[in-house]
Design a protein around this motif. Sequence first.
Motif, PDB file in Angstrom:
ATOM      1  N   CYS A 265       0.844  -1.192   0.000  1.00  0.00           N
ATOM      2  CA  CYS A 265       0.000   0.000   0.000  1.00  0.00           C
ATOM      3  C   CYS A 265       0.885   1.250   0.000  1.00  0.00           C
ATOM      4  CB  CYS A 265      -0.903   0.000   1.232  1.00  0.00           C
ATOM      5  SG  CYS A 265       0.028   0.251   2.769  1.00  0.00           S
TER       6      CYS A 265
ATOM      7  N   HIS B  16      -0.167  -6.369   1.741  1.00  0.00           N
ATOM      8  CA  HIS B  16      -1.472  -6.717   2.312  1.00  0.00           C
ATOM      9  C   HIS B  16      -1.989  -7.990   1.661  1.00  0.00           C
ATOM     10  CE1 HIS B  16      -2.438  -3.350   4.907  1.00  0.00           C
ATOM     11  NE2 HIS B  16      -1.788  -2.577   4.050  1.00  0.00           N
TER      12      HIS B  16
ATOM     13  N   CYS C 219      -2.968  -1.290   9.651  1.00  0.00           N
ATOM     14  CA  CYS C 219      -1.928  -0.513   8.950  1.00  0.00           C
ATOM     15  C   CYS C 219      -2.371   0.956   8.885  1.00  0.00           C
ATOM     16  CB  CYS C 219      -1.774  -1.092   7.545  1.00  0.00           C
ATOM     17  SG  CYS C 219      -0.581  -0.252   6.503  1.00  0.00           S
TER      18      CYS C 219
ATOM     19  N   CYS D 101      -2.734   2.726   6.517  1.00  0.00           N
ATOM     20  CA  CYS D 101      -3.606   2.973   5.352  1.00  0.00           C
ATOM     21  C   CYS D 101      -5.071   2.697   5.690  1.00  0.00           C
ATOM     22  CB  CYS D 101      -3.182   2.098   4.172  1.00  0.00           C
ATOM     23  SG  CYS D 101      -3.505   0.338   4.413  1.00  0.00           S
TER      24      CYS D 101
ATOM     25  N   ARG E  40      -6.252  -0.456   6.176  1.00  0.00           N
ATOM     26  CA  ARG E  40      -6.584  -1.864   5.902  1.00  0.00           C
ATOM     27  C   ARG E  40      -6.347  -2.696   7.166  1.00  0.00           C
ATOM     28  NH1 ARG E  40      -4.441   0.233   1.380  1.00  0.00           N
ATOM     29  NH2 ARG E  40      -5.661   0.023  -0.532  1.00  0.00           N
TER      30      ARG E  40
HETATM   31 ZN    ZN Z   1      -1.327  -0.543   4.416  1.00  0.00          ZN
END
Ligand code: ZN
Length: 443
Positions: free
Chosen positions: A256, A263, A319, A321, A323
């Motif tokens: 990512c 991921h 994470c 991000c 996710r």
């Molecule tokens: Zn991530």
Amino acid sequence: MNTTPIIDNNIWQPEFECMAHSERKALQLEYLQGAVSRSLRNPFYKKAFADKGVSVDQIKSLDDLQRLPLTTKADLRDNYPLGFMGIPRNEVSRYQGTSGTTGKPTWVAYTKNDVENWSNLCARFLVSGGLKKEHTVQLSFGFGLFTGGFGLHFGIEKVGAAIIPISSGNSDRQLTCMHDLAPEILICTPSYALKLMDTIQGGDIARSDLRLEHAFFGGEPWTENMRTRIEEGLKIRCWNNYGLAEVQGPGVSGECAYRNGMHIQEDHFIFEVIDPDTLEPLPDGEQGEIVITPLRREGFPVIRYRTRDIGYIINDGVCSCGRTTRRMSRISGRTDDMMIIRGVNVFPSQIETALMRIDSVAPHYMIEISRPNAMDEITVHIEIKPDMFSDSMIEMHKTKREIGAAIHSITGLNMNIDLVSPNTLKRFEGKAKRVVDHRNLVD
Ligand code: ZN
Ligand code: ADP
């Protein structure tokens, strides 16, 4: 965990990629029961399940996965060509093949649903690594039976970006295309990126005439140090993604915007890591062989497939991000690539890591193993950067010593170092083959 995004953070299917753990686990169990039912349509699993005394109604929790048989590449070969197919032939939408890196290539089959899922999973990692609708992508993975070309093609189409399906090979034409159609994105193996880097450095089209900004690499092991080399050499940013035909093709996992490992698309695949010798499960964080169960695959429903890829699972919370999936490390090598030298296990990636630490070394090398006088011996042939290549014996000797020490510090082994002139080692258009083992020939 890295908390600074390198690019914009975008998510293709947040409803799956960011779902709560408990929700995903429930989904995995439901899908696993379906995957097991589908697998029982083929005689191999019918027998394997009966041998273990397991039936579908005994799969009551995800832990029950451990009771199911493992599947190996040899099983696929023994049931060649289509013994693992989960559907009648008239339901197949596409056939693809493995690359045959380790022997006879095998076939895999996909239904329409499989192709649709595969496209979405490729779209997930492409978007997570920065692909946008307005981009143009030069797709330099081989089109044909290799899953890289067509797999990514449909993923890019899902995202809505423009595709140049140039396939691999003919580097001069690749460069002309890169110049004339001005793609921002390149997709290929990291080895092919190295070859393109050479072509740019030696050709008439300058890097400054290209719009290229960004790349997605997969299909073979590569190291973090190699990433730095390619990013500096091609002046791009590159992202890692992983997959294999036996469980789908590309799109199994990918990095990512935060590049914290890849991921894993856990609503489609259950990952386990096992000790390749004892077959015992290993906890997250511990390195071993990755075993994958695809949960939604209809055409080719394998169970607990032993990938022979060595890596570990990163499980340190959500994470940055957003996710919620676990992530996987880089692959340090395949069990088949592992070299046992004087009793010590060595992966080519360890040698690559050492080599790429030395400034004067170019990112091209070859490893040769022999057994003169009944003693294993490794010779690493390595190109020196053109501006560093010197006629001075003293300079060259110093470089050799530096390389030898770097390799020793990582592997604990002394290896012969052979410095070769720039542009003399073989370049690769797909997956690299950098190890030549003469020992089997001698025995
Ligand atoms: Zn991530
Ligand atoms: P083959 O096993 O014949 O090479 P595939 O073309 O399906 O068949 O390639 C899948 C294999 O490629 C994986 O099992 C793995 O060894 C390697 N691979 C794919 N992506 C990566 C990656 N990002 N890093 C390391 N290895 C990778």
